[in-house]
Design an enzyme around this catalytic site. Sequence first.
Site, short mmCIF file in Angstrom:
data_model
loop_
_atom_site.label_atom_id
_atom_site.label_comp_id
_atom_site.label_asym_id
_atom_site.label_seq_id
_atom_site.Cartn_x
_atom_site.Cartn_y
_atom_site.Cartn_z
N LYS A 133 0.57 -1.21 0.20
CA LYS A 133 -0.29 -0.21 0.34
C LYS A 133 0.66 0.85 0.15
O LYS A 133 2.10 1.16 0.73
CB LYS A 133 -1.07 -0.29 1.06
CG LYS A 133 -1.89 1.48 1.36
CD LYS A 133 -2.91 1.24 3.01
CE LYS A 133 -3.79 2.20 1.93
NZ LYS A 133 -4.64 1.78 3.77
N SER A 183 -9.55 -0.09 6.72
CA SER A 183 -8.98 0.04 5.62
C SER A 183 -8.67 -1.51 5.09
O SER A 183 -8.29 -1.05 3.76
CB SER A 183 -8.17 1.02 5.89
OG SER A 183 -8.58 2.78 5.38
N SER A 219 -9.62 2.41 2.71
CA SER A 219 -8.88 3.37 1.92
C SER A 219 -8.12 2.52 1.14
O SER A 219 -7.47 2.67 -0.07
CB SER A 219 -7.90 3.76 2.45
OG SER A 219 -7.39 3.48 3.26
#
Lengths: 506, 526
Positions: B90, B189, B165
Amino acid sequence: MTETLTDAEPLSYEQALEHFDPVLGFEVHVELNTKTKMFSSAPNAFGDEPNTNVNEVCLGLPGTLPVVNGKAVEYAVMLGLALNCQIAERCRFARKQYFYPDTPKNWQTSQYDEPIAFDGYLDIELDDGEVFRVEIERAHMEEDAGKLTHAGTSGRIQGADYSLVDYNRSGIPLVEIVTKPIVGAGARAPELARAYVSAVRDIVKGLGISDAKMERGNVRCDANVSMMPKGTTTFGTRSETKNVNSMRAVEHAVTYEMRRHAGILAAGGTIVQETRHWQEGSRTTSSGRPKSDADDYRYFPEPDLVPIVTTAAWVEELRAQLPEPPAERRRRLLAAWGFSEQEFRDVVAAGLLDEIEETVASGVAPSVARKWWMGEISRLANARDLEPAALGVQPATIAELNALIEQGRINDKIARQVLEHVIAGEGAPEEIVSARGLEVVSDDDGALTAAVEKAMAENPDVVEKIAGGKLKAIGALIGPVMKETRGQADAGAVRKIVLTKLGIEE
Amino acid sequence: MTTHTHHLTRLTAAEMAQKLRAGEITSVELTQAHLDRIAAVDGGERGIHAFLHVSAEEALRTAAEVDDLRAAGGAAEALHPLAGVPIAVKDLIVTEGQPTTAGSKMLEGWMSPYDATVVTKLREAKLPILGKTNLDEFAMGSSTEHSAYGVTRNPWDTTRIPGGSGGGSAAAVAAFEAPLALGTDTGGSIRQPGAVTGTVGTKPTYGSVSRYGAIAMASSLDQIGPVARTTEDAALLHELIAGHDPKDSTSLPGEVPAFGEAARTADVAGMRIGVIKQLTGEGYQQGVLDRFHEALDALRAAGAEIVEVDCPSFDYALGAYYLIMPSEASSNLAKFDGVRYGTRVLPEEGPLTIERVMGSTRAAGFGDEVKRRIILGTYALSAGYYDAYYGSAQKVRTLIQQDFDAAFEKADVLISPTSPTVAFPLGENLDDPLAMYLNDVATIPANLAGVPGISVPGGLSEGLPVGIQFLAPIREDARVYRAGAALEKLLSQDAEPLWAQAPELAETEPEAAAEPAEAAAHPAGK
């Protein structure tokens, strides 16, 4: 429209005190001399190339996290104990938030409502020996900010052409010591201010937790001053004079602020709550930025750090290791050495307590040690524009010189020359004496007797006086003998030879 | 793309590791297969766009190292079991040598001079890092639509959101672009994207995995965790990245438990599973509730004891979260001011003072959702409001922890749907922050209490994946793997696992691709 009067001619010091009582408060920042920074492993060092003692943590780069320096916590606890404070069993760091380029995260990691040390006091001895107790509100840990240099005419960030920032100082561990309001010092307020900062410096130096050099900013003082009309008890509005970085400046800044406040108040004006800048040249302060109690730093507990827990056992262990408090030590040494109060104060003021104590410990009589340090060494330091302690003379050197004198191998005057050679790096006194042949002229080969005979022959009138019983006149023969022996004669030996020659018995 | 390499990307990470060890495949082959898949499905108008940066060269270099070590023989024993299995990271997690943007214009072009601790662990274990995945800006969002670099599409339906996210990591894994990925979970997330993409995602116990190098949103809630297609794969990755880190004061001491072993046990016989009353009824889509109840039936049939637990304070979790998270975020994001790194925007007119440069940089560099949270947090921490907002929220947090404590007296693990809905269409909630925030209602309590949680696939509703969440007490992460793997096994008894049922994506032949794989990195940046 009415304008509020915020400026007026300062009153004289005497006038100011006739109408007003001062209230003081101090925030002293002490930089700790740990090897690494408060929350990162970057070195804590002074004077290096800008932005070299930094890493990703003290630069606050994205993703980095702080880790508390355990040594800094230990030092803070020691300082808290030396200030007679309570030590928190559990305390946290907090973020003090404001946007300014000297703090790379745009917050300073500090302590807010949970300081590590609180509710202490310090007994401050004034010049005449009177003791004034200053209450300590708290001593808390925090990190230092970076150093900004503003290019351009103003020297301030406003109007600068550009500004440079050095993050070497960013993250250096600090302890901030905050006093409670100090009431009742009256005319002695400036003297108390100097003595208080001096006492804090002595304590941190004695604990060995700070280099304690004010000129390097290791100890920095913010002085709060307000004045209240005599006979009242409600504090007036205060000003905060920032970064007053010498003992003398602290005393002068407090004096000036007392006069300035009194001038404005006496003229019916209002004191602006603000920070002030100390101007060394004019010995005045100038207006800084307005500061209200409502300044909103949006403090909240630092979520990246776990609370600090101090166990009673650990605190007691540290307490047991504390050195003798400076004030107690002074009382002990004064009694042991037998100096007059004035002599002792001069020694303290010259910062030579440690040196004299060590010299005495090496076997030198206190009065002799004092004479060396306060006399010859101070004179030589003065000539080089240095503090006496900074000259590099070791107490052991003085002990060695003193032993050479007591053994009659050199006289006082030669000893002073030897000291200069020591400072010049020629070696230890003993080596210098033999290398340079400075030992007193012995009479083994009759050289001293010959010199005395020559002097007596050349000064028959003096010889007559001596023979007539005026033994003090021997002094007049010492000079010529010294001249003959290039100063390396022992005055006692000369006297003995003269008396023997004249058949006089003492 | 050959069938052989296509097949490689559809293996689980555990199978890939096994084949690498057995010498049946090489890491270069495996890594190249994933790079080809990225080139085929990630770019273009309707591409998944899971990646913000693809690091083909570095990944292949690591892969070749692993192959050389294996070929050399002796050293192969010392290799980590997952050595040679590629992974995506990420883009909130910093990497030396690859850009880190946090999905924000603020960090466009920024290169971190250091690696996050989890990245160091990946490098030491020699997992080829394929690249950096898309996310909502600074991880603020539940749909990845708040990325400054364009949306990521859900592989199950490319007109829908992949969650957020960490939509990039979840979509990459669901679309077979990577077998494993790292995510971060502050309020869901990792888990919510896992739920809506039919993948597995774990939020470890707070402190289980070092946060050093994860760009902070809300420090007391953030946690890095694994993203995978199977529970076992997630457990294996969790084992690799977990452990005490002296650089993170909040990381937990102690040995890392055998999560992989727990996942392989996959047994719920005698396990007490608590249904959280507050996280099942109103606000959940019927299809989601249907799959949830089927999951309960399956678990019961496998010998689990299903009990109901009452967590009354969970009703205030969302409110407390939306005070604590923005408060911490407003502080954590203060450092982005254009002074030292990243984007700097000068004011268009007027004097160039430091305040004005900071102001115009932050005005231009941050997106609306980030600004919304900074404003919320700044307000909540203001003098005079602190006690009413931040202070009260912290009290709610304590109550939620107490609810968990009481619930775990009655149950070994807790269960709920991960997300109230299946993936919604792109753009649907973009103008309605509150509707967006409600996506996290079931995942937030775990962050507030620091407990571990996992989302595993629970079947389909209207053709879209539904996620089931298991929660366990602090440091009992092994339990969520055991329970999660059991459900996974139960639901795939008569069918292929859900991840294998995802519709085929339109592929562009690598040769025919307009641009090489690296170009997939910045489709919105041009």
